[in-house]
Scaffold this motif. Structure first.
Motif, mmCIF file in Angstrom:
data_model
loop_
_atom_site.group_PDB
_atom_site.id
_atom_site.type_symbol
_atom_site.label_atom_id
_atom_site.label_comp_id
_atom_site.label_asym_id
_atom_site.label_seq_id
_atom_site.Cartn_x
_atom_site.Cartn_y
_atom_site.Cartn_z
ATOM 1 N N ILE A 270 0.849 -1.100 -0.354
ATOM 2 C CA ILE A 270 0.034 -0.243 0.049
ATOM 3 C C ILE A 270 0.696 1.295 -0.124
ATOM 4 N N ASN A 271 0.343 2.337 -0.580
ATOM 5 C CA ASN A 271 1.500 3.643 -1.383
ATOM 6 C C ASN A 271 0.599 4.762 0.142
ATOM 7 N N TRP A 272 1.294 4.336 1.054
ATOM 8 C CA TRP A 272 0.728 5.199 2.493
ATOM 9 C C TRP A 272 0.311 6.552 1.816
ATOM 10 N N SER A 273 0.430 7.215 0.631
ATOM 11 C CA SER A 273 0.200 8.669 0.692
ATOM 12 C C SER A 273 -1.226 8.481 -0.323
ATOM 13 N N THR A 274 -0.484 7.694 -0.767
ATOM 14 C CA THR A 274 -1.704 7.554 -1.942
ATOM 15 C C THR A 274 -3.026 6.773 -1.833
ATOM 16 N N GLY A 275 -2.455 5.827 -0.637
ATOM 17 C CA GLY A 275 -3.598 4.713 -0.149
ATOM 18 C C GLY A 275 -3.725 3.336 -2.155
ATOM 19 N N GLY A 276 -3.190 3.791 -2.504
ATOM 20 C CA GLY A 276 -2.860 2.589 -3.944
ATOM 21 C C GLY A 276 -2.627 1.357 -3.347
#
Length: 122
Positions: free
Chosen positions: A51-57
């Motif tokens: 999970i990309n912490w910044s985008t939530g992707g």
């Protein structure tokens, strides 16, 4: 320095569910990609989800797609792995890791947790 602490592992019957947690201390996950891996004896550590912490992707390995869900709680600085429909072959030590985007591309996370055992009985 970031310290990662996993929790939530244990023994569960096949078909059951567990939720693993990965809490960070020392700094936030901001700017990092956080991933869950697992390892069984004699095999390489395998990535399950990230999970990309910044985008939530999020991205999932085919082996867990549709059964496992990775999520984050920004207020608690914690990443979760919800595991449903567990199978005996999911038995492993589960690790969380945090990586800068470049480190993630190199498959060399910056920080690892200590691991938590998940055992699925048939």
């Amino acid at each position: 320095q970031v310290q990662l602490v996993e929790s939530g592992g244990g023994l569960v019957q096949a078909g059951g569910s567990l939720r693993l947690s990965c809490a960070a201390s020392g700094r936030t996950f901001s700017g990092y990609i956080v991933a869950w891996y697992r390892q069984v004896p004699g095999k390489e550590r395998a990535i399950l989800a990230s999970i990309n912490w910044s985008t939530g992707g999020t991205v999932y390995a085919d082996s867990v797609k549709g059964r496992f869900t990775i999520s984050r709680d920004t207020a608690k600085n914690t990443v979760y792995l919800q595991m449903n429909g567990l199978k005996p072959e999911d038995t492993a030590v589960y690790y969380c890791a945090a990586a800068s985007p470049m480190a993630f591309l190199r498959s060399t996370p910056d920080y690892w947790g200590q691991g938590t055992q998940v055992t699925v009985s048939s």
